[in-house]
Scaffold this active site. Structure first.
Site, PDB file in Angstrom:
ATOM      1  N   ARG A   1      28.406 116.901  52.715  1.00 26.90           N
ATOM      2  CA  ARG A   1      29.119 116.591  53.968  1.00 26.90           C
ATOM      3  C   ARG A   1      30.513 116.015  53.706  1.00 26.90           C
ATOM      4  NH1 ARG A   1      25.182 118.908  54.505  1.00 26.90           N
ATOM      5  NH2 ARG A   1      23.503 118.654  56.021  1.00 26.90           N
TER       6      ARG A   1
ATOM      7  N   SER B   1      22.706 115.717  64.156  1.00 26.40           N
ATOM      8  CA  SER B   1      22.342 114.696  63.163  1.00 26.40           C
ATOM      9  C   SER B   1      23.460 113.661  63.077  1.00 26.40           C
ATOM     10  CB  SER B   1      22.123 115.344  61.792  1.00 26.40           C
ATOM     11  OG  SER B   1      21.054 116.261  61.849  1.00 26.40           O
TER      12      SER B   1
ATOM     13  N   GLU C   1      27.401 110.591  59.940  1.00 21.41           N
ATOM     14  CA  GLU C   1      28.033 111.889  59.662  1.00 21.41           C
ATOM     15  C   GLU C   1      29.126 112.126  60.695  1.00 21.41           C
ATOM     16  OE1 GLU C   1      26.552 116.546  59.630  1.00 21.41           O
ATOM     17  OE2 GLU C   1      25.140 114.963  59.118  1.00 21.41           O
TER      18      GLU C   1
END
Length: 333
Positions: free
Chosen positions: A159, A233, A329
Site C-alpha cells: 500500500r 478497508s 490506509e
C-alpha cells in the site's frame, strides 16, 4: 478543464462527508494537466490531489485547491494496456477479461481510479497493482516536465509508493501502463476464494467465474458506499517480525496470518479489531461494520472528526491487547 470555486467535495468521497474546497481543478488531457500545473506553481494556495475518493477522509473544509484527473481512454497493445488516470479501476479489470488479459481478477471491484492504483498500490486476495504496473506518465507540478516512470522507479511496497511518500503532491498522473498475462493462472488460496468456489461446485474456474466470485465476496462483506458511507478497508494489515508473531500465536492459536518472508508475517487488522470487541459497535455516528471489522462506516450524519475519533479508539485497543500499531490506509485531510 473544469475550474470551479467554493466546490462541494461530497460526491468525491465515499464516506459521503460534506466538505468544500476553495477551488476545484479537473484535467481531462495531458495538455490540461500542464495548465493545472502552471496554475498550482504560480499560486501560493495549498493544494491536494485526489482520486475517486474511496481512500479519503475529509475532516473539514479545505482552504485551497483540490485537483482531480478525468483523463479517460484505454489502449491495448498485445498484453499491455495504457489507461487514462481518471478511468475507473474495476472497468479496467472487466476490459482485461474481455480482451483475454489476465492477472487482475483478484483486484475486482476495488473502488477508485487508475491513478490511485499507481499511488496506493491497491491490493486484495494475494494480488497488488505493482504486479502489473509497467510505466506511469506524470506532469511535474514545479517544472511542468512530462516524465515516464517505470515500475522500479516508483518503489512499490505494501500500500505504498514514492507517489504516496516523498513524491506526494509533486506529480499529476495522466496515464498508467499495465502488463498482463495472456495465460489465465488463477490465484485461489487467499481469503475464502477456494471455499466459495467449492460451495458453488466449481473446481477449475474461468477468469470470469473467479471475478464474479470475488465480486460476490466483496459485496457480501463490504457495504455499498451509495447506501452506507465508507472507504472500504480503513486500516492496513500490519506486518510484524516472526518472533512477535510466534509470541501472539502461542496466545491465540487460531490467529490468521500470511507469511511475507522468512522473517515477517502479516496479521489481519480486521481480526484484531474484532477480538477487541469493535465489530458492529459504534462511537457516536461512526461505526464498525457488522460484517467486516476492517471497515469503518458513516452511520448517518457523521463528521470526519467522529470517524477519526473512532479510528483512534480502535488503535488504542489493538495496541493495548496485541502491542501492534495499526495505521489507516485512508488519507485523512
Amino acid at each position: 478543464m473544469r475550474d470551479l470555486r467554493n466546490y462541494s467535495l461530497k460526491a468525491h468521497n465515499t464516506f459521503g462527508l460534506e466538505a468544500r474546497c476553495s477551488r476545484f481543478l479537473e484535467y481531462e488531457t495531458e495538455a490540461e494537466a500542464l495548465q493545472v500545473a502552471e496554475i498550482l506553481r504560480s499560486s501560493a494556495t495549498p493544494y491536494i490531489i485526489i482520486g475517486g475518493g474511496s481512500n479519503l477522509l475529509l475532516t473539514k473544509d479545505f482552504e485551497g485547491i483540490v485537483v482531480h484527473s478525468a483523463v479517460k481512454g484505454c489502449e491495448i497493445d498485445g498484453n499491455r494496456m495504457t489507461c487514462g488516470s481518471g478511468e475507473t479501476w474495476d472497468d479496467v479489470v472487466a476490459l482485461c477479461l474481455n480482451n483475454g488479459l489476465y492477472g487482475a481478477e483478484n483486484l475486482s471491484l476495488i473502488p477508485g481510479d487508475v491513478g490511485a492504483s499507481a499511488v496506493q498500490n491497491i491490493g486484495a486476495y494475494g494480488a497488488e497493482a505493482k504486479d502489473f504496473i509497467r510505466r506511469v506518465w506524470t506532469v511535474e507540478i514545479a517544472t511542468g516536465n512530462v516524465s515516464v516512470w517505470n515500475n522500479e522507479d516508483c518503489a512499490y511496497g505494501y500500500r505504498q509508493s514514492r507517489f504516496k511518500q516523498e513524491w506526494k503532491n509533486r506529480f499529476l498522473i495522466t496515464r498508467v501502463e499495465y502488463e498482463f498475462s495472456t495465460e489465465f493462472r488463477p490465484r485461489l488460496d487467499y481469503g475464502n476464494i477456494r471455499s466459495e468456489l467449492e460451495r458453488r461446485g466449481i473446481a477449475q474456474p474461468t477468469a470470469q467465474q473467479l471475478r464474479q466470485v470475488i465480486i460476490d465476496i466483496r459485496n457480501a462483506k463490504l457495504p455499498d458506499p451509495k447506501q452506507t458511507g465508507n472507504a472500504g478497508s480503513f486500516f492496513m494489515n500490519p506486518v510484524v517480525p516472526r518472533s512477535q508473531y510466534e509470541q501472539l500465536a502461542a496466545q491465540y492459536p487460531d490467529m490468521p496470518h500470511y507469511t511475507i518472508d522468512a522473517e515477517h508475517e502479516k496479521i489481519p487488522a480486521g481480526w484484531m479489531i474484532e477480538q477487541c470487541g469493535w465489530k458492529g459497535k459504534s462511537l457516536g455516528r461512526a461505526g464498525v461494520h457488522d460484517r467486516q471489522a476492517l471497515v469503518l462506516v458513516n452511520l448517518g450524519g457523521a463528521t470526519g472528526s467522529e470517524i477519526v475519533a473512532l479510528c483512534q479508539a480502535i488503535q488504542r485497543d489493538v495496541k493495548q491487547q496485541f502491542n501492534i500499531d495499526i495505521h489507516p490506509e485512508v488519507n485523512v485531510i
